[in-house]
Scaffold this active site. Sequence first.
Site, mmCIF file in Angstrom:
data_model
loop_
_atom_site.group_PDB
_atom_site.id
_atom_site.type_symbol
_atom_site.label_atom_id
_atom_site.label_comp_id
_atom_site.label_asym_id
_atom_site.label_seq_id
_atom_site.Cartn_x
_atom_site.Cartn_y
_atom_site.Cartn_z
ATOM 1 C CB SER A 205 102.293 67.359 -1.515
ATOM 2 O OG SER A 205 101.962 68.642 -1.969
ATOM 3 C CE LYS B 114 101.748 64.446 -6.251
ATOM 4 N NZ LYS B 114 102.449 65.145 -5.119
ATOM 5 C CB SER C 112 100.265 68.486 -4.860
ATOM 6 O OG SER C 112 101.408 67.706 -4.523
HETATM 7 N N1 GLN Z 1 101.161 73.020 -0.935
HETATM 8 C C1 GLN Z 1 102.574 73.226 -1.116
HETATM 9 C C2 GLN Z 1 102.816 73.931 -2.416
HETATM 10 O O1 GLN Z 1 101.888 74.212 -3.096
HETATM 11 C C3 GLN Z 1 103.302 71.919 -1.042
HETATM 12 C C4 GLN Z 1 103.235 71.136 -2.275
HETATM 13 C C5 GLN Z 1 103.988 69.861 -2.218
HETATM 14 O O2 GLN Z 1 104.394 69.402 -1.147
HETATM 15 N N2 GLN Z 1 104.219 69.297 -3.380
HETATM 16 O O3 GLN Z 1 103.943 74.189 -2.778
#
Ligand code: GLN
Length: 486
Positions: free
Chosen positions: A177, A78, A153
């Site tokens: 995420s 990532k 994400s």
């Molecule tokens: N979808 C969640 C957010 O937008 C989790 C994101 C993540 O785990 N980085 O905060």
Amino acid sequence: MLTALTIHELSARFRSGEATPSQAAREYLDRIAALDPKVKAYLTVVPEAALGQAAAADARFRSTAPLGPLDGIPLAVKDVFCTRGVETTCGSKILKGFVPPYDATVIARLRSAGAVLLGKLNMDEFAMGSSTENSAFFTTRNPWDLSRVPGGSSGGSAAAVAADLAAATLGTDTGGSIRQPAAFSGTVGFKPTYGRVSRYGLIAFASSLDQVGPFAKDVADTALMLQAIAGHDPMDSTSATIPVPDYAEALRLDVKGLRVGIPAEYFIDGLDAEVEAAVRAAIATLEDLGVRTESVSLPHTEYGLAAYYVIAPAEASSNLARYEGVKYGLRLPGARDLIDMYSRTRGAGFGAEVKRRVMLGTYALSAGYYDAYYGQAQKVRTLVLRDFQEAFKRVDVIVAPTTPGVAFKMGEREDPLQMYLNDVFTIPVNLAGLPGLAMPAGFTRAGLPIGLQIIGKAFDEATLLRVAKAYEAATPWRSRKPELAS
Ligand code: GLN
């Protein structure tokens, strides 16, 4: 095709001399060139560097001294991890052109294990999102249905594994995420215990929640990846000194007699009927394997989402204060003075979701509101943790759905609150700092993957992997692949 193999299968071919790391790297690079224009998992591909690393691995195999199970294995990460000499954007225009002078600890550990780094993967800007639609560059597609999102994400990390564009990848999980995109893409995704893996060199989103973990094609590969990155790092004061067990060893144990908790609060209105059926079938499979199931109660689950959406933006607003046009990436010209330069740069460099969270977080932390919001949310967090501690007095792992639904269409969730609801079942695990794994429980009639979530006790990743392995061995999900003609 070497790209269809797992890490352990590929490594066996390298050791037997049937294939070389250079052949594997070339096959992956060719596949990326052919298919990634459709999937759009990669933000950056580094073919020359990858082939150089692969050639070095070839030499080690020729001299019969490979470094271990990841030697010569083509991986990708990532774009949230600092990679020396390779552009690192965190999915944001504000970091466009930022080339870190050092490697994150997890990257350094993968390199010293001999891994070949193919490139950097797309993500929601600063890891804020559940679909990769918040990437400042483009949206990654779900390999199972290109009109749908891969989750987020870490959507690029999930899609790359699902489409065989890397043997395995790294992502990060702050509120889901890793697990949510793993569920959407039919891969195995693992968020370890908070503190199990170093965050040094990881671009921070919410520091009390962020954790690094792998995406892989199967459970054995997940264990290999975790083994390579886990363990104390003097560069991260929150990384735990607790010894790292041999995860491959743990996979050999069966699950007879293990106690599995089923939380009533995770089978609620709004849970898709096909998801519920698949998860219940998975639980029945585990029972056939000899585990004892019992229901557990996690009564504060419903408050987790609200607490998270105070804590995460609050910490993010503080972490993102450093992007102001002075030290990193973008700087907008033509400013009257320093403050004007900051606001122009941040105004142009951050996307809408990041701005929304910085505003929410700054507000929640402002004088007079701190106790009412951040302080209160931290108290709720303690209650969520206590729920899990109570449950884990009686059970070894908890099994639940990963998400209420399956991969949705691009553009379908424009309302941020609708998007946030994706994470109801993953966020409590981050609030409590526990390990959580997502893996396929099956597919919908339309052919979309459904995610099973397995939650473990703090630092007990081994038991979690063992349950996942037993379930995998009892189900045929690995035989199904997305159809992706080039
Ligand atoms: N979808 C969640 C957010 O937008 C989790 C994101 C993540 O785990 N980085 O905060």
